[in-house]
Design a protein around this motif. Structure first.
Motif, PDB file in Angstrom:
ATOM      1  N   ARG A   1       0.998  -1.153  -0.038  1.00 18.27           N
ATOM      2  CA  ARG A   1      -0.227  -0.048  -0.078  1.00 18.27           C
ATOM      3  C   ARG A   1       0.811   1.226   0.040  1.00 18.27           C
ATOM      4  O   ARG A   1       0.604   2.072  -0.763  1.00 18.27           O
ATOM      5  CB  ARG A   1      -0.901   0.116   1.149  1.00 18.27           C
ATOM      6  N   ILE A   2       1.787   1.220   0.924  1.00 16.76           N
ATOM      7  CA  ILE A   2       2.891   2.351   0.965  1.00 16.76           C
ATOM      8  C   ILE A   2       3.618   2.715  -0.455  1.00 16.76           C
ATOM      9  O   ILE A   2       3.460   3.893  -1.101  1.00 16.76           O
ATOM     10  CB  ILE A   2       3.850   2.223   1.848  1.00 16.76           C
ATOM     11  N   CYS A   3       3.836   1.369  -1.088  1.00 14.58           N
ATOM     12  CA  CYS A   3       4.579   1.808  -2.274  1.00 14.58           C
ATOM     13  C   CYS A   3       3.843   1.886  -3.451  1.00 14.58           C
ATOM     14  O   CYS A   3       4.252   2.064  -4.707  1.00 14.58           O
ATOM     15  CB  CYS A   3       5.613   0.509  -2.502  1.00 14.58           C
ATOM     16  N   GLY A   4       2.433   1.678  -3.368  1.00 16.00           N
ATOM     17  CA  GLY A   4       1.641   1.790  -4.584  1.00 16.00           C
ATOM     18  C   GLY A   4       1.604   0.766  -5.459  1.00 16.00           C
ATOM     19  O   GLY A   4       1.375   1.021  -6.625  1.00 16.00           O
ATOM     20  N   VAL A   5       1.939  -0.468  -5.073  1.00 15.89           N
ATOM     21  CA  VAL A   5       1.943  -1.709  -6.042  1.00 15.89           C
ATOM     22  C   VAL A   5       1.026  -2.674  -5.607  1.00 15.89           C
ATOM     23  O   VAL A   5       0.767  -2.739  -4.404  1.00 15.89           O
ATOM     24  CB  VAL A   5       3.383  -2.187  -6.111  1.00 15.89           C
ATOM     25  N   GLN A   6       0.822  -3.585  -6.334  1.00 16.36           N
ATOM     26  CA  GLN A   6      -0.018  -4.750  -6.261  1.00 16.36           C
ATOM     27  C   GLN A   6       0.767  -5.615  -5.040  1.00 16.36           C
ATOM     28  O   GLN A   6       1.832  -5.979  -5.457  1.00 16.36           O
ATOM     29  CB  GLN A   6      -0.433  -5.404  -7.370  1.00 16.36           C
ATOM     30  N   LEU A   7      -0.199  -6.292  -4.168  1.00 13.35           N
ATOM     31  CA  LEU A   7       0.604  -7.176  -3.414  1.00 13.35           C
ATOM     32  C   LEU A   7       1.206  -8.256  -3.927  1.00 13.35           C
ATOM     33  O   LEU A   7       2.149  -8.749  -3.930  1.00 13.35           O
ATOM     34  CB  LEU A   7      -0.332  -7.626  -2.101  1.00 13.35           C
ATOM     35  N   SER A   8       0.568  -8.703  -4.983  1.00 15.92           N
ATOM     36  CA  SER A   8       1.073  -9.957  -5.871  1.00 15.92           C
ATOM     37  C   SER A   8       2.340  -9.562  -6.597  1.00 15.92           C
ATOM     38  O   SER A   8       3.120 -10.393  -6.586  1.00 15.92           O
ATOM     39  CB  SER A   8       0.083 -10.461  -6.508  1.00 15.92           C
ATOM     40  N   ASP A   9       2.546  -8.534  -7.041  1.00 20.90           N
ATOM     41  CA  ASP A   9       3.719  -8.329  -7.699  1.00 20.90           C
ATOM     42  C   ASP A   9       4.789  -8.091  -6.753  1.00 20.90           C
ATOM     43  O   ASP A   9       5.971  -8.404  -7.026  1.00 20.90           O
ATOM     44  CB  ASP A   9       3.414  -6.833  -8.458  1.00 20.90           C
ATOM     45  N   LEU A  10       4.456  -7.439  -5.490  1.00 19.06           N
ATOM     46  CA  LEU A  10       5.309  -7.151  -4.272  1.00 19.06           C
ATOM     47  C   LEU A  10       5.963  -8.455  -4.021  1.00 19.06           C
ATOM     48  O   LEU A  10       7.262  -8.642  -3.996  1.00 19.06           O
ATOM     49  CB  LEU A  10       4.728  -6.514  -3.214  1.00 19.06           C
ATOM     50  N   LEU A  11       5.011  -9.664  -3.718  1.00 20.05           N
ATOM     51  CA  LEU A  11       5.592 -10.851  -3.396  1.00 20.05           C
ATOM     52  C   LEU A  11       6.283 -11.799  -4.512  1.00 20.05           C
ATOM     53  O   LEU A  11       7.194 -12.331  -4.251  1.00 20.05           O
ATOM     54  CB  LEU A  11       4.508 -11.736  -2.902  1.00 20.05           C
ATOM     55  N   ALA A  12       5.841 -11.372  -5.652  1.00 18.20           N
ATOM     56  CA  ALA A  12       6.580 -12.063  -6.842  1.00 18.20           C
ATOM     57  C   ALA A  12       8.102 -11.483  -6.892  1.00 18.20           C
ATOM     58  O   ALA A  12       8.797 -12.391  -7.149  1.00 18.20           O
ATOM     59  CB  ALA A  12       5.875 -11.697  -8.128  1.00 18.20           C
ATOM     60  N   PHE A  13       8.273 -10.206  -6.605  1.00 17.04           N
ATOM     61  CA  PHE A  13       9.592  -9.821  -6.678  1.00 17.04           C
ATOM     62  C   PHE A  13      10.411 -10.328  -5.344  1.00 17.04           C
ATOM     63  O   PHE A  13      11.578 -10.619  -5.530  1.00 17.04           O
ATOM     64  CB  PHE A  13       9.747  -8.070  -6.643  1.00 17.04           C
ATOM     65  N   TYR A  14       9.600 -10.336  -4.197  1.00 16.10           N
ATOM     66  CA  TYR A  14      10.371 -11.101  -3.054  1.00 16.10           C
ATOM     67  C   TYR A  14      10.908 -12.525  -3.196  1.00 16.10           C
ATOM     68  O   TYR A  14      11.877 -12.929  -2.933  1.00 16.10           O
ATOM     69  CB  TYR A  14       9.533 -10.878  -1.831  1.00 16.10           C
ATOM     70  N   ARG A  15       9.832 -13.189  -3.795  1.00 16.55           N
ATOM     71  CA  ARG A  15      10.178 -14.582  -4.384  1.00 16.55           C
ATOM     72  C   ARG A  15      11.290 -14.854  -5.245  1.00 16.55           C
ATOM     73  O   ARG A  15      12.260 -15.719  -5.129  1.00 16.55           O
ATOM     74  CB  ARG A  15       8.951 -15.266  -4.438  1.00 16.55           C
ATOM     75  N   LEU A  16      11.268 -13.972  -6.207  1.00 20.68           N
ATOM     76  CA  LEU A  16      12.506 -13.897  -7.245  1.00 20.68           C
ATOM     77  C   LEU A  16      13.751 -13.807  -6.478  1.00 20.68           C
ATOM     78  O   LEU A  16      14.788 -14.410  -6.705  1.00 20.68           O
ATOM     79  CB  LEU A  16      12.083 -13.049  -8.255  1.00 20.68           C
ATOM     80  N   PHE A  17      14.020 -12.653  -5.877  1.00 21.67           N
ATOM     81  CA  PHE A  17      14.958 -12.589  -4.957  1.00 21.67           C
ATOM     82  C   PHE A  17      15.547 -13.710  -4.072  1.00 21.67           C
ATOM     83  O   PHE A  17      16.671 -13.816  -4.156  1.00 21.67           O
ATOM     84  CB  PHE A  17      15.011 -11.162  -4.321  1.00 21.67           C
ATOM     85  N   ALA A  18      14.631 -14.007  -3.554  1.00 20.40           N
ATOM     86  CA  ALA A  18      14.927 -15.250  -2.526  1.00 20.40           C
ATOM     87  C   ALA A  18      15.336 -16.641  -3.085  1.00 20.40           C
ATOM     88  O   ALA A  18      16.207 -17.202  -2.875  1.00 20.40           O
ATOM     89  CB  ALA A  18      13.674 -15.678  -1.671  1.00 20.40           C
ATOM     90  N   ARG A  19      14.734 -16.828  -4.410  1.00 22.63           N
ATOM     91  CA  ARG A  19      15.066 -18.284  -4.995  1.00 22.63           C
ATOM     92  C   ARG A  19      16.277 -18.200  -5.791  1.00 22.63           C
ATOM     93  O   ARG A  19      16.647 -19.445  -6.168  1.00 22.63           O
ATOM     94  CB  ARG A  19      13.851 -18.356  -5.722  1.00 22.63           C
ATOM     95  N   HIS A  20      16.765 -16.973  -6.255  1.00 19.77           N
ATOM     96  CA  HIS A  20      17.954 -16.900  -7.028  1.00 19.77           C
ATOM     97  C   HIS A  20      19.183 -16.437  -6.383  1.00 19.77           C
ATOM     98  O   HIS A  20      19.142 -15.326  -5.687  1.00 19.77           O
ATOM     99  CB  HIS A  20      17.643 -15.964  -8.181  1.00 19.77           C
ATOM    100  N   GLU A  21      20.241 -17.216  -6.313  1.00 17.71           N
ATOM    101  CA  GLU A  21      21.428 -16.852  -5.675  1.00 17.71           C
ATOM    102  C   GLU A  21      22.388 -15.924  -6.424  1.00 17.71           C
ATOM    103  O   GLU A  21      22.568 -14.960  -5.531  1.00 17.71           O
ATOM    104  CB  GLU A  21      22.157 -18.192  -5.544  1.00 17.71           C
ATOM    105  N   ARG A  22      22.381 -15.961  -7.649  1.00 19.32           N
ATOM    106  CA  ARG A  22      23.185 -14.857  -8.188  1.00 19.32           C
ATOM    107  C   ARG A  22      22.222 -13.781  -8.658  1.00 19.32           C
ATOM    108  O   ARG A  22      21.664 -13.561  -9.725  1.00 19.32           O
ATOM    109  CB  ARG A  22      23.710 -15.469  -9.506  1.00 19.32           C
ATOM    110  N   VAL A  23      22.249 -12.616  -7.769  1.00 19.01           N
ATOM    111  CA  VAL A  23      21.523 -11.441  -8.035  1.00 19.01           C
ATOM    112  C   VAL A  23      22.282 -10.227  -8.085  1.00 19.01           C
ATOM    113  O   VAL A  23      23.152  -9.984  -7.256  1.00 19.01           O
ATOM    114  CB  VAL A  23      20.361 -11.387  -6.635  1.00 19.01           C
ATOM    115  N   VAL A  24      22.138  -9.517  -9.211  1.00 17.79           N
ATOM    116  CA  VAL A  24      22.805  -8.025  -9.171  1.00 17.79           C
ATOM    117  C   VAL A  24      21.733  -7.082  -9.042  1.00 17.79           C
ATOM    118  O   VAL A  24      20.709  -7.093  -9.775  1.00 17.79           O
ATOM    119  CB  VAL A  24      23.658  -8.020 -10.601  1.00 17.79           C
ATOM    120  N   SER A  25      21.849  -6.280  -8.160  1.00 21.38           N
ATOM    121  CA  SER A  25      20.837  -5.022  -7.975  1.00 21.38           C
ATOM    122  C   SER A  25      21.577  -3.910  -8.407  1.00 21.38           C
ATOM    123  O   SER A  25      22.618  -3.342  -7.700  1.00 21.38           O
ATOM    124  CB  SER A  25      20.538  -5.080  -6.691  1.00 21.38           C
ATOM    125  N   LEU A  26      21.400  -3.281  -9.465  1.00 18.71           N
ATOM    126  CA  LEU A  26      22.114  -2.141 -10.220  1.00 18.71           C
ATOM    127  C   LEU A  26      20.905  -0.673  -9.786  1.00 18.71           C
ATOM    128  O   LEU A  26      19.643  -0.845  -9.738  1.00 18.71           O
ATOM    129  CB  LEU A  26      22.164  -2.179 -11.391  1.00 18.71           C
TER     130      LEU A  26
END
Length: 901
Positions: A267-292
């Protein structure tokens, strides 16, 4: 052709290698350097068009002094340098060293930066030297120092090739760093996922697997939520955290308190909860993550906390220092990092040492044998210009930057310069918004003439080498600084005869008293910035130096990644989690200013256009300043697409064309940063920007300024194309676009000429009785058009209308490349439309190859093309830097959806 010279692109921080050649006729050709590790031969359209920007038109070629009437007269170097030195000496003697200041630029080479910093901090004794890089990446610097103990980017570009997940935060990489973005696209083709976090739906988002259109200013909540999610789901490298970090418990407590409930975060970020959790799960599931991350994160009153909230997630999971992972700051300027290395920021010393640390001050002063070492951090950019306006700083030397355009609350910067006793500007361009306020103008060398080094976003040192002759009396920045230093009595510290000598001193300082722990009074942890392997370079070796990433080992080899062993630069060798709390931007919207202004770059221009504005190729894609609005906000504001609007904030106003690009959220507007008083009547967006700064980094809030948008009423719109410049002072609105053998003006005015024909003849200069003059005047519809030919060759044309929907400019521009107008051309001019099918290529889509929108749409329809690759095969469009590929996709969709006639 001359010999091929390997050099480095002068635009963004990617640091692409360029091969340059000069033809017998003086024309410069460039291509990518396949041997350079940053780009492997690829160039974006800006880099590919560099050869079009090296002419001497508009160059400052001789020193100049301002007279009492405001005009400038040519002066000798001795007279100009004496004026600078005498002025600085007098003010220091009367008011102390902190009454003088330098404001420098990421356009400087490292050697220039080094001597400027040495003069200010070690000899004048003031830390009042700051850089325009403060405006784009100082939050990243502060975040790195808090987390790692030093301003270090841990990874390298190769990590993009090996990543499983790439997260882009606040970066329209497809436009701003196209060479890197194409590397990301290739990683996607090999299975990587791409998440883009940006309030706007940009060209970058079109390639994303997931786009999170977060509300501006909410990044800390987003990443605190991610940190809580990772911890709660056991995605934590316990061994790494326990052995190599400190501060986790306090950081987790803060994150959980405000971002532990994901529905609240969404709600604070103004995004869909499903999209937020999709991002969190992607970050959790992938070991090799680059955040630019880039300006969308850094340019904020909470930018440093945003940076640390991202780094926290990588520290928790131990995803740092290994291939395919890590937080990555993408730098905006070609040598922002080189400036950081030599202490170009007001709160730093050279060689990544700290001004507030007495041990570090002693190291630098001992090495320099300097007489007056600054003891306290100096004024950061915004505060520096405030001090100038208040009279505390009485002499200001500006090098290679245009603060009257680029600073926030830029009109205040203008007033500051007007109030300053002595303003010195070192520049390559004579007429800029800033230079008009100078007392002394000093001509510097430009790209293609300069000799030295730059450092890219991945810590890669590269050579910029000269391949053009020195024009006029221009001099290298380092030499100009040394000349002034010697006149101030500091000859012993500034006797350099070449950039090679400066570089060797810089390299030696990075290695000086920089050793592992256990050496008495030496630093408890060695500094990562160490060029010890380059301290013995001969002049010949320096001239032939290949790109290398620091730290540089004793054998001269570089280092791709840092922190692989978990040893960080804090005294105890541990990284720090930094507790970050989400907070709203300092100035909120209200009824008077209900919209949020976001600023940024367009695809084909750079900063204030002193270089890219010269290239016809780069002017074709986005030729006018604009304000991009959501259609609902435009309706409420009483403005329409294609018409002009004024944008107002508490600090200033500007005028731009309204656009509905489809990429902005309701409640927000976007305006590009590039236009200034040299290219438009009233389009300096810096004059509007909120001057509040991050309390840690001092970086301004360029991404959140409360504004309102209002109609800018005019009686007519128009454009003119001619071979000569035209007077603009009497127009209510104008924008200048440089074309190939012509200049184009977009114009508008509050009053319509009583006699359009007489006005047009006078304005275009075609007032002789024998002028070959074509015109059509329809007062009932408000349409007027005229063209002037000289010996059958197009000289100028002007089109006016009471509405903004004027004829295409592109087929008219083509006429200026013809030796004579044909009868069908003349008929088209009178009719206001091209005389045949296929003549109008339309607005440029692919700047690399000059392919227009109409040409592409016709090919899609005629040849049944349905992929960008097929368009590339047919027309070459999209086949170089790839930054137009998102637009090609849109064109395919639009053309397919269009009804057939």
């Amino acid at each position: 052709m001359s010999a091929t010279v390997a050099t480095t692109c002068p635009y963004c921080g990617v640091g692409c290698g360029v091969l340059a050649q000069v033809a017998v006729d003086g024309a410069v050709s460039v291509q990518g350097d396949v041997a350079h590790g940053s780009n492997h031969g690829r160039l974006c359209v800006k880099g590919a068009a560099l050869g079009e920007t090296v002419d001497l038109q508009g160059r400052l070629l001789h020193p100049k002094l301002r007279a009492e009437d405001g005009s400038f007269r040519r002066a000798s170097w001795d007279e100009a340098l004496d004026r600078v030195a005498d002025g600085f000496r007098r003010i220091v003697d009367q008011h102390g060293p902190d009454a003088v200041a330098l404001y420098v630029s990421g356009q400087l080479l490292t050697e220039d930066y080094y001597v400027a910093n040495k003069l200010a901090k070690g000899y004048l004794g003031t830390a009042n030297i700051d850089t325009n890089s403060r405006l784009c990446m100082s939050s990243a610097v502060a975040g790195h120092k808090r987390a790692f103990g030093e301003d270090v980017v841990p990874g390298c570009y190769e990590d993009l090739d090996q990543a499983e997940l790439i997260v882009l935060v606040g970066s329209n990489t497809a436009w701003c760093h196209p060479v890197l973005f194409q590397r990301m696209v290739r990683a996607q083709e090999n299975g990587a996922r791409l998440v883009v976090i940006d309030p706007r739906f940009t060209a970058t988002c079109e390639s994303a697997d997931l786009h999170l259109p977060v509300k501006p200013g909410t990044d800390v909540w987003l990443f605190n939520g991610l940190l809580s999610f990772l911890f709660q789901h056991g995605v934590m490298d316990v061994g790494f955290v326990d052995t190599h970090t400190d501060g986790l418990n306090a950081t987790l407590a803060t994150a959980a308190a405000e971002a532990g409930d994901y529905a609240t975060v969404a709600r604070i970020c103004g995004v869909q909860l499903s999209d937020l959790l999709a991002f969190y799960r992607l970050f959790a599931r992938h070991e090799r993550v680059v955040s630019l991350f880039s300006q969308g994160v850094n340019q904020s009153s909470s930018g440093t906390d945003k940076v640390n909230s991202i780094i926290n997630c990588h520290l928790l999971t131990g995803r740092i220092g290994r291939p395919g992972m890590g937080p990555f700051s993408i730098t905006g300027q070609p040598n922002a990092m080189g400036g950081r290395e030599v202490g170009g920021l007001a709160n730093m010393l050279a060689a990544h040492m700290e001004l507030h640390d007495p041990v570090h001050r002693d190291i630098v002063q001992s090495f320099w044998s300097s007489p007056h070492m600054a003891a306290q951090p100096g004024l950061k950019a915004v505060a520096l210009f405030d001090a100038v306006l208040e009279g505390r700083v009485k002499a200001l030397w500006i090098m290679g930057t245009n603060p009257v355009v680029s600073l926030p609350d830029a009109d205040r910067a203008r007033r500051a310069l007007n109030a300053c006793e002595l303003v010195v500007c070192t520049d390559v361009i004579e007429h800029t918004d800033t230079n008009r306020h100078a007392h002394v103008l000093l001509p510097a060398l430009a790209w293609g003439e300069k000799d030295g080094t730059v450092t890219s976003s991945e810590r890669r040192l590269s050579r910029q080498r000269p391949f053009l002759p020195v024009p006029g009396e221009a001099r290298a920045d380092w030499r100009i600084i040394c000349d002034v230093a010697q006149r101030l009595g500091f000859a012993e510290g500034f006797g350099f005869q070449s950039p090679h000598e400066i570089f060797i001193e810089h390299a030696r300082l990075t290695a000086f008293r920089n050793h592992p722990p256990g050496n008495g009074d030496l630093p408890a942890s060695p500094r990562q910035l160490n060029l010890s392997g380059l301290t013995s370079l001969t002049r010949q070796a320096y001239d032939s130096m290949r790109p290398v990433q620091w730290p540089v080992r004793e054998d001269g080899s570089g280092t791709a990644r840092l922190f692989a062993g978990g040893q960080f630069a804090h005294p105890d060798g541990r990284a720090r989690f930094v507790a970050t709390s989400g907070r709203a931007p300092a100035n909120a919207t209200d009824r008077e200013y209900p919209l949020v202004l976001n600023t940024g770059r367009v695809r084909d221009h750079w900063h204030t256009m002193t270089r890219t504005g010269k290239s016809p190729r780069l002017a074709g894609h986005t030729s006018e300043p604009y304000v991009d609005m959501h259609p609902h906000d435009a309706l409420r504001s009483g403005v329409r697409a294609g018409e002009l609007a004024s944008v107002h904030s508490r600090w200033g106003s500007m005028v731009a064309r309204v656009r509905h690009g489809g990429g902005v959220l309701a409640g927000t507007v976007f305006v590009p940063i590039h236009w200034n008083d040299q290219f438009a009547s009233d389009a300096r967006v810096g004059g509007l920007v909120n001057p509040v700064v991050d309390p840690v980094s001092g970086e301004p809030e360029f991404k959140h300024t409360p504004v309102r948008v209002e109609p800018f009423p005019v009686r007519w719109y128009g454009f003119a194309i001619g071979r000569q410049s035209l007077p603009t002072s009497a127009l209510s609105y104008w924008t200048l676009i440089r074309g190939d053998r012509f200049l184009r003006y977009e114009i508008a005015h509050r009053e319509r000429p009583g006699d359009c024909s007489a006005w047009a003849r006078t304005w275009l200069g075609a007032h002789t009785s024998d002028a070959d003059w074509l015109e059509h005047d329809d007062p009932s519809s408000g349409i007027y058009r005229a063209a002037w030919a000289v010996e059958g060759r197009m000289e100028a044309c002007v089109f006016l209308s009471s509405r903004p929907d004027l004829p295409s400019r592109h087929w008219l521009a083509r006429l200026f490349g013809q030796e004579r107008l044909t009868e069908s051309d003349r008929a088209g001019l009178l009719a206001g439309e091209p005389p045949g099918a296929g003549i109008d290529a339309g607005p440029v889509v692919c700047s690399c190859f000059g392919v227009g929108r109409n040409t592409i749409a016709e090919a899609i329809s005629a040849d049944d093309l349905d992929t960008p690759a097929q368009i590339t095969a047919a027309l070459r469009a999209g086949g170089n830097c790839g930054s137009c590929i998102p637009e090609l996709r849109r064109l395919i969709a639009e053309t397919r959806a269009a009804p057939t006639v």
